[in-house]
Design a protein around this motif. Structure first.
Motif, PDB file in Angstrom:
ATOM      1  N   MET A  29      59.040  55.090  44.928  1.00 41.27           N
ATOM      2  CA  MET A  29      59.116  55.313  46.179  1.00 41.27           C
ATOM      3  C   MET A  29      59.211  56.832  46.595  1.00 41.27           C
ATOM      4  N   ALA A  30      58.327  57.350  47.516  1.00 42.35           N
ATOM      5  CA  ALA A  30      58.423  58.716  48.047  1.00 42.35           C
ATOM      6  C   ALA A  30      59.707  58.990  48.649  1.00 42.35           C
ATOM      7  N   ASP A  31      60.092  60.290  48.366  1.00 49.91           N
ATOM      8  CA  ASP A  31      61.302  60.977  49.427  1.00 49.91           C
ATOM      9  C   ASP A  31      60.839  61.194  50.577  1.00 49.91           C
ATOM     10  N   THR A  32      61.658  60.628  51.598  1.00 48.42           N
ATOM     11  CA  THR A  32      61.220  60.748  52.963  1.00 48.42           C
ATOM     12  C   THR A  32      61.848  61.985  53.630  1.00 48.42           C
ATOM     13  N   GLU A  33      62.818  62.554  52.805  1.00 44.97           N
ATOM     14  CA  GLU A  33      63.558  63.635  53.309  1.00 44.97           C
ATOM     15  C   GLU A  33      63.323  65.071  52.568  1.00 44.97           C
ATOM     16  N   LYS A  34      62.061  64.946  51.825  1.00 46.26           N
ATOM     17  CA  LYS A  34      61.760  66.298  51.151  1.00 46.26           C
ATOM     18  C   LYS A  34      61.073  67.055  51.985  1.00 46.26           C
ATOM     19  N   ARG A  35      61.211  68.291  52.041  1.00 49.62           N
ATOM     20  CA  ARG A  35      60.823  69.285  52.979  1.00 49.62           C
ATOM     21  C   ARG A  35      59.681  70.273  52.355  1.00 49.62           C
ATOM     22  N   SER A  36      58.895  70.312  53.421  1.00 50.42           N
ATOM     23  CA  SER A  36      57.699  71.651  53.219  1.00 50.42           C
ATOM     24  C   SER A  36      58.363  72.901  52.942  1.00 50.42           C
ATOM     25  N   HIS A  37      57.455  73.771  52.720  1.00 56.58           N
ATOM     26  CA  HIS A  37      57.969  75.178  52.694  1.00 56.58           C
ATOM     27  C   HIS A  37      58.369  75.630  54.060  1.00 56.58           C
ATOM     28  N   ALA A  38      58.055  74.895  55.049  1.00 59.31           N
ATOM     29  CA  ALA A  38      58.312  75.327  56.454  1.00 59.31           C
ATOM     30  C   ALA A  38      59.381  74.687  57.000  1.00 59.31           C
ATOM     31  N   THR A  76      60.349  67.850  57.456  1.00 59.64           N
ATOM     32  CA  THR A  76      60.105  66.372  56.633  1.00 59.64           C
ATOM     33  C   THR A  76      58.887  65.502  57.166  1.00 59.64           C
ATOM     34  N   ALA A  77      58.771  64.753  56.621  1.00 59.49           N
ATOM     35  CA  ALA A  77      57.609  63.970  57.033  1.00 59.49           C
ATOM     36  C   ALA A  77      57.875  63.324  58.376  1.00 59.49           C
ATOM     37  N   LEU A  78      59.220  62.785  58.750  1.00 58.41           N
ATOM     38  CA  LEU A  78      59.194  62.482  59.956  1.00 58.41           C
ATOM     39  C   LEU A  78      59.041  63.474  61.110  1.00 58.41           C
ATOM     40  N   TRP A  88      53.212  66.171  65.758  1.00 56.41           N
ATOM     41  CA  TRP A  88      51.847  65.878  66.015  1.00 56.41           C
ATOM     42  C   TRP A  88      51.918  64.598  66.765  1.00 56.41           C
ATOM     43  N   GLU A  89      52.597  63.934  67.244  1.00 63.72           N
ATOM     44  CA  GLU A  89      52.979  62.666  67.858  1.00 63.72           C
ATOM     45  C   GLU A  89      52.195  61.647  67.413  1.00 63.72           C
ATOM     46  N   HIS A  90      52.394  61.336  66.019  1.00 57.49           N
ATOM     47  CA  HIS A  90      51.716  60.152  65.285  1.00 57.49           C
ATOM     48  C   HIS A  90      52.855  59.382  65.427  1.00 57.49           C
ATOM     49  N   TRP A  91      52.949  58.436  66.498  1.00 52.54           N
ATOM     50  CA  TRP A  91      54.072  57.628  66.738  1.00 52.54           C
ATOM     51  C   TRP A  91      54.125  56.264  65.626  1.00 52.54           C
ATOM     52  N   GLU A  92      52.840  55.931  65.007  1.00 54.05           N
ATOM     53  CA  GLU A  92      52.966  54.513  64.367  1.00 54.05           C
ATOM     54  C   GLU A  92      53.378  55.175  62.703  1.00 54.05           C
ATOM     55  N   VAL A  93      52.902  56.499  62.558  1.00 56.38           N
ATOM     56  CA  VAL A  93      53.549  56.854  61.207  1.00 56.38           C
ATOM     57  C   VAL A  93      54.989  57.307  61.352  1.00 56.38           C
ATOM     58  N   ALA A  94      55.530  57.598  62.337  1.00 57.64           N
ATOM     59  CA  ALA A  94      56.677  58.110  62.615  1.00 57.64           C
ATOM     60  C   ALA A  94      57.522  56.857  62.444  1.00 57.64           C
ATOM     61  N   ARG A  95      57.033  55.483  63.039  1.00 56.76           N
ATOM     62  CA  ARG A  95      57.805  54.422  62.772  1.00 56.76           C
ATOM     63  C   ARG A  95      57.941  53.929  61.525  1.00 56.76           C
ATOM     64  N   LEU A  96      56.769  53.885  60.677  1.00 56.91           N
ATOM     65  CA  LEU A  96      56.721  53.665  59.447  1.00 56.91           C
ATOM     66  C   LEU A  96      57.962  54.404  58.602  1.00 56.91           C
ATOM     67  N   LEU A  97      58.100  55.788  58.853  1.00 56.07           N
ATOM     68  CA  LEU A  97      58.859  56.439  58.111  1.00 56.07           C
ATOM     69  C   LEU A  97      60.288  56.198  58.463  1.00 56.07           C
ATOM     70  N   GLU A 135      68.398  61.101  62.848  1.00 60.16           N
ATOM     71  CA  GLU A 135      69.220  62.020  63.594  1.00 60.16           C
ATOM     72  C   GLU A 135      68.783  63.550  63.477  1.00 60.16           C
ATOM     73  N   GLN A 136      68.528  64.124  62.176  1.00 66.51           N
ATOM     74  CA  GLN A 136      68.109  65.082  61.780  1.00 66.51           C
ATOM     75  C   GLN A 136      66.950  65.577  62.765  1.00 66.51           C
ATOM     76  N   ALA A 137      65.896  64.616  62.555  1.00 62.62           N
ATOM     77  CA  ALA A 137      64.689  64.943  63.381  1.00 62.62           C
ATOM     78  C   ALA A 137      64.937  65.112  64.868  1.00 62.62           C
TER      79      ALA A 137
END
Length: 252
Positions: A1-10, A13-15, A21-30, A38-40
């Motif tokens: 399973m992918a790590d949902t908390e892994k961060r990009s260089h910037a 997180t995925a969430l 970018w206001e991708h609400w369905e993707v946010a719900r899946l995450l 809470e961090q998001a």
């Protein structure tokens, strides 16, 4: 399973990226996969993303959990001047007093002013018994301390040190640290009146700790050590107190 908390260089997180970018369905899946809401929320508040904040509030995100630096969502929104986000958080029950404690401790005068204008209790202490004025003084934020006093903060309020372990960082017991903070209050008041003293007179038991203690707490003042611990009064006759393994402070 992918790590949902892994961060990009910037630092994204995925969430947080989905919310940006206001991708609400993707946010719900995450979130369903366990992404940290809470961090998001903290990041969205710092950025002023009102829609993302509302989305996370609707998802029953804890609005009092802070980020890795202890900064709550409401504090972050106020710090960055995001008033719409601030309104959303306060409407959802965000604790204004906690934001005030953080702002006072970190010297953010503008945040303190905004919270006071919103009617926050200026003297309400935190769980350690520390009121906003005490926190500002403890961290040497003199301008914030003066602001709080100008707005009516209780200058005589005593933190609940009796229930705490004696403080060792400056060779002081809890009683000694309290006496030192009371002197800080008097120094701030003297500064406002234009009569800031240049000399701090200190007695401390054991005496060998006196100079180290005084210079640690009052680095901007000349320090005089009272050689005779039986001397209980300062140069203006003010009672200094008992030397029972704690510091005793006065000023001239």
């Amino acid at each position: 399973m992918a790590d949902t908390e892994k961060r990009s260089h910037a630092g994204e997180t995925a969430l947080s990226a989905a919310l940006l970018w206001e991708h609400w369905e993707v946010a719900r899946l995450l979130m369903d996969a366990g992404a940290a809401k809470e961090q998001a929320l903290c990041l969205a508040c710092a950025r002023g993303q009102a829609a993302a904040v509302q989305f996370l509030l609707d998802a029953e995100t804890d609005i009092e959990e802070g980020n890795s630096m202890g900064e709550t969502p409401l504090f972050l929104a106020l710090l960055h001047g995001h008033w719409e986000v601030t309104r959303l958080l306060t409407d959802a029950g965000g604790v204004k007093e906690r934001a005030l404690w953080l702002a006072a401790a970190r010297g953010h005068g503008n945040v303190v002013r905004q919270l006071l204008n919103a009617g926050v209790d200026i003297d309400k202490p935190n769980s350690d018994g520390e009121a906003p004025l005490f926190l500002a003084l403890l961290h040497d934020h003199w301008e914030v301390a003066c602001l709080l006093m100008d707005r009516g903060a209780d200058k005589e309020g005593r933190p609940a040190f009796e229930a705490k372990v004696p403080l060792e960082d400056a060779g002081l017991t809890a009683t000694g640290r309290w006496q030192a903070e009371q002197l800080r209050l008097r120094l701030v008041a003297a500064q406002q009146e234009g009569s800031l003293p240049q000399v701090i007179r200190v007695a401390c038991s054991p005496l060998r700790r006196a100079r180290e203690t005084a210079t640690t707490l009052f680095p901007k003042h000349e320090v005089q050590i009272l050689d005779d611990l039986a001397e209980r009064r300062g140069p203006r006759g003010q009672l200094l107190g008992e030397c029972n393994n704690a510091a005793v402070f006065g000023y001239q």
